[in-house]
Design a protein around this motif. Structure first.
Motif, PDB file in Angstrom:
ATOM      1  N   ALA A   1      -5.706  10.874   8.633  1.00 24.21           N
ATOM      2  CA  ALA A   1      -4.589  11.127   9.538  1.00 24.21           C
ATOM      3  C   ALA A   1      -4.976  10.635  10.933  1.00 24.21           C
ATOM      4  CB  ALA A   1      -4.268  12.610   9.570  1.00 24.21           C
ATOM      5  N   TRP A   2      -4.035  10.009  11.640  1.00 23.11           N
ATOM      6  CA  TRP A   2      -4.314   9.511  12.975  1.00 23.11           C
ATOM      7  C   TRP A   2      -3.031   9.471  13.779  1.00 23.11           C
ATOM      8  CZ3 TRP A   2      -1.953   4.926  14.436  1.00 23.11           C
ATOM      9  CH2 TRP A   2      -1.403   4.162  13.410  1.00 23.11           C
ATOM     10  N   THR A   3      -3.180   9.455  15.070  1.00 17.63           N
ATOM     11  CA  THR A   3      -2.049   9.371  15.991  1.00 17.63           C
ATOM     12  C   THR A   3      -2.345   8.265  16.988  1.00 17.63           C
ATOM     13  OG1 THR A   3      -1.683  11.741  15.792  1.00 17.63           O
ATOM     14  CG2 THR A   3      -0.647  10.649  17.655  1.00 17.63           C
ATOM     15  N   SER A   4      -1.378   7.391  17.181  1.00 19.73           N
ATOM     16  CA  SER A   4      -1.592   6.288  18.114  1.00 19.73           C
ATOM     17  C   SER A   4      -1.426   6.754  19.557  1.00 19.73           C
ATOM     18  CB  SER A   4      -0.617   5.147  17.822  1.00 19.73           C
ATOM     19  OG  SER A   4       0.707   5.584  18.002  1.00 19.73           O
ATOM     20  N   VAL A   5      -2.043   5.996  20.459  1.00 24.55           N
ATOM     21  CA  VAL A   5      -1.895   6.212  21.900  1.00 24.55           C
ATOM     22  C   VAL A   5      -0.751   5.306  22.360  1.00 24.55           C
ATOM     23  CG1 VAL A   5      -3.026   5.931  24.137  1.00 24.55           C
ATOM     24  CG2 VAL A   5      -4.335   6.729  22.149  1.00 24.55           C
ATOM     25  N   VAL A   6       0.134   5.834  23.193  1.00 23.07           N
ATOM     26  CA  VAL A   6       1.268   5.050  23.690  1.00 23.07           C
ATOM     27  C   VAL A   6       1.086   4.825  25.188  1.00 23.07           C
ATOM     28  CG1 VAL A   6       3.769   4.933  23.938  1.00 23.07           C
ATOM     29  CG2 VAL A   6       2.768   6.154  21.994  1.00 23.07           C
ATOM     30  N   LYS A   7       1.191   3.572  25.589  1.00 21.83           N
ATOM     31  CA  LYS A   7       1.130   3.232  27.011  1.00 21.83           C
ATOM     32  C   LYS A   7       2.390   2.441  27.358  1.00 21.83           C
ATOM     33  CE  LYS A   7      -3.842   3.223  27.501  1.00 21.83           C
ATOM     34  NZ  LYS A   7      -5.025   2.510  27.945  1.00 21.83           N
TER      35      LYS A   7
ATOM     36  N   ASN B   1       6.659  -0.500  25.450  1.00 19.35           N
ATOM     37  CA  ASN B   1       5.632   0.420  24.970  1.00 19.35           C
ATOM     38  C   ASN B   1       4.563  -0.339  24.210  1.00 19.35           C
ATOM     39  OD1 ASN B   1       7.030   2.617  25.962  1.00 19.35           O
ATOM     40  ND2 ASN B   1       8.118   2.965  24.056  1.00 19.35           N
ATOM     41  N   VAL B   2       3.317   0.055  24.395  1.00 24.93           N
ATOM     42  CA  VAL B   2       2.192  -0.511  23.663  1.00 24.93           C
ATOM     43  C   VAL B   2       1.518   0.644  22.931  1.00 24.93           C
ATOM     44  CG1 VAL B   2      -0.020  -1.694  23.845  1.00 24.93           C
ATOM     45  CG2 VAL B   2       1.859  -2.332  25.366  1.00 24.93           C
ATOM     46  N   TYR B   3       1.331   0.493  21.637  1.00 29.51           N
ATOM     47  CA  TYR B   3       0.713   1.531  20.813  1.00 29.51           C
ATOM     48  C   TYR B   3      -0.644   1.035  20.332  1.00 29.51           C
ATOM     49  CZ  TYR B   3       5.561   3.076  20.552  1.00 29.51           C
ATOM     50  OH  TYR B   3       6.822   3.485  20.857  1.00 29.51           O
ATOM     51  N   HIS B   4      -1.653   1.908  20.324  1.00 28.29           N
ATOM     52  CA  HIS B   4      -2.942   1.517  19.777  1.00 28.29           C
ATOM     53  C   HIS B   4      -3.696   2.728  19.258  1.00 28.29           C
ATOM     54  CE1 HIS B   4      -5.504   2.987  23.098  1.00 28.29           C
ATOM     55  NE2 HIS B   4      -4.516   2.606  23.903  1.00 28.29           N
ATOM     56  N   TYR B   5      -4.622   2.431  18.369  1.00 22.55           N
ATOM     57  CA  TYR B   5      -5.513   3.445  17.807  1.00 22.55           C
ATOM     58  C   TYR B   5      -6.785   2.731  17.372  1.00 22.55           C
ATOM     59  CZ  TYR B   5      -7.673   6.676  14.563  1.00 22.55           C
ATOM     60  OH  TYR B   5      -8.566   7.487  13.918  1.00 22.55           O
ATOM     61  N   TYR B   6      -7.920   3.184  17.843  1.00 19.33           N
ATOM     62  CA  TYR B   6      -9.213   2.636  17.453  1.00 19.33           C
ATOM     63  C   TYR B   6     -10.062   3.782  16.915  1.00 19.33           C
ATOM     64  CZ  TYR B   6      -7.632  -1.202  20.353  1.00 19.33           C
ATOM     65  OH  TYR B   6      -6.902  -2.220  20.893  1.00 19.33           O
ATOM     66  N   PRO B   7     -10.322   3.805  15.620  1.00 22.05           N
ATOM     67  CA  PRO B   7     -11.119   4.901  15.057  1.00 22.05           C
ATOM     68  C   PRO B   7     -12.577   4.810  15.500  1.00 22.05           C
ATOM     69  CG  PRO B   7     -10.708   3.247  13.390  1.00 22.05           C
ATOM     70  CD  PRO B   7      -9.930   2.837  14.608  1.00 22.05           C
ATOM     71  N   ALA B   8     -13.221   5.943  15.558  1.00 22.84           N
ATOM     72  CA  ALA B   8     -14.651   5.985  15.917  1.00 22.84           C
ATOM     73  C   ALA B   8     -15.453   6.204  14.645  1.00 22.84           C
ATOM     74  CB  ALA B   8     -14.906   7.102  16.914  1.00 22.84           C
TER      75      ALA B   8
ATOM     76  N   THR C   1       0.832  -1.197   0.000  1.00 25.35           N
ATOM     77  CA  THR C   1       0.000   0.000   0.000  1.00 25.35           C
ATOM     78  C   THR C   1       0.867   1.248   0.000  1.00 25.35           C
ATOM     79  OG1 THR C   1      -1.641  -1.240   1.243  1.00 25.35           O
ATOM     80  CG2 THR C   1      -1.873   1.144   1.232  1.00 25.35           C
ATOM     81  N   PRO C   2       0.587   2.220  -0.873  1.00 21.65           N
ATOM     82  CA  PRO C   2       1.360   3.462  -0.871  1.00 21.65           C
ATOM     83  C   PRO C   2       1.198   4.208   0.458  1.00 21.65           C
ATOM     84  CG  PRO C   2       0.008   3.289  -2.858  1.00 21.65           C
ATOM     85  CD  PRO C   2      -0.418   2.189  -1.936  1.00 21.65           C
ATOM     86  N   VAL C   3       2.210   4.988   0.827  1.00 22.60           N
ATOM     87  CA  VAL C   3       2.162   5.770   2.062  1.00 22.60           C
ATOM     88  C   VAL C   3       0.961   6.707   2.029  1.00 22.60           C
ATOM     89  CG1 VAL C   3       3.379   7.533   3.419  1.00 22.60           C
ATOM     90  CG2 VAL C   3       4.653   5.642   2.383  1.00 22.60           C
ATOM     91  N   GLY C   4       0.217   6.738   3.117  1.00 24.42           N
ATOM     92  CA  GLY C   4      -0.943   7.614   3.218  1.00 24.42           C
ATOM     93  C   GLY C   4      -2.225   7.022   2.663  1.00 24.42           C
ATOM     94  N   PHE C   5      -2.188   5.757   2.250  1.00 20.75           N
ATOM     95  CA  PHE C   5      -3.364   5.094   1.694  1.00 20.75           C
ATOM     96  C   PHE C   5      -3.588   3.769   2.404  1.00 20.75           C
ATOM     97  CE2 PHE C   5      -2.275   8.066  -1.541  1.00 20.75           C
ATOM     98  CZ  PHE C   5      -3.467   8.371  -2.176  1.00 20.75           C
ATOM     99  N   VAL C   6      -4.772   3.186   2.213  1.00 16.31           N
ATOM    100  CA  VAL C   6      -5.085   1.847   2.686  1.00 16.31           C
ATOM    101  C   VAL C   6      -5.697   1.069   1.525  1.00 16.31           C
ATOM    102  CG1 VAL C   6      -5.409   2.467   5.118  1.00 16.31           C
ATOM    103  CG2 VAL C   6      -7.350   2.593   3.559  1.00 16.31           C
ATOM    104  N   PHE C   7      -5.507  -0.247   1.540  1.00 16.22           N
ATOM    105  CA  PHE C   7      -6.123  -1.097   0.527  1.00 16.22           C
ATOM    106  C   PHE C   7      -7.634  -1.046   0.730  1.00 16.22           C
ATOM    107  CE2 PHE C   7      -7.958  -5.107  -0.820  1.00 16.22           C
ATOM    108  CZ  PHE C   7      -7.460  -5.229  -2.100  1.00 16.22           C
ATOM    109  N   ASP C   8      -8.385  -0.910  -0.367  1.00 19.10           N
ATOM    110  CA  ASP C   8      -9.845  -0.843  -0.269  1.00 19.10           C
ATOM    111  C   ASP C   8     -10.505  -2.093  -0.854  1.00 19.10           C
ATOM    112  OD1 ASP C   8     -12.157   0.790   0.543  1.00 19.10           O
ATOM    113  OD2 ASP C   8     -12.621   0.765  -1.602  1.00 19.10           O
TER     114      ASP C   8
END
Length: 113
Positions: free
Chosen positions: A69-75, A82-89, A27-34
């Motif tokens: 655009a998104w930013t992960s949460v780091v715990k 470190n644990v990184y996560h992101y859950y879109p709403a 997948t190109p940077v900034g894109f996702v497979f659809d």
């Protein structure tokens, strides 16, 4: 029967009704497979790797869409990793969640019970 994969791997000539595999390019940077754009039936239209039963002729192209655009949460875990996560709403739009896990030491170990 020939089939072509534009933007991926797996095209070639196969016997009629043979099962063939294909894989989209990274997948190109900034894109996702659809999805796969094609006029033939695939076993998994929305999966990067997929298979088809050979028709008379086929052409497939992976389709990508711009990623938000998104930013992960780091715990920081108690062991210091470190644990990184992101859950879109909203969560109702989830198609699935992938997770990757690794030990804090930088090495993998097999645990036998």
């Amino acid at each position: 029967m020939p089939f072509t994969v534009r933007g991926g791997f797996g095209g070639g000539t196969y016997a009629a009704k043979a099962s063939a595999s294909m894989l989209a390019n990274p997948t190109p940077v900034g894109f996702v497979f659809d999805h796969w754009q094609t006029t033939v039936a695939l076993r998994a239209t929305f999966a990067v790797p997929t298979r088809l039963d050979m028709p008379a002729r086929a052409m497939l192209s992976p389709v990508y869409r711009a990623a938000s655009a998104w930013t992960s949460v780091v715990k920081v875990r108690p062991n210091g990793s470190n644990v990184y996560h992101y859950y879109p709403a909203p969560a109702a739009h989830f198609k699935g969640i992938m997770s990757f896990h690794h030990g804090a030491t930088g090495t993998m170990r097999l645990v036998r019970e």
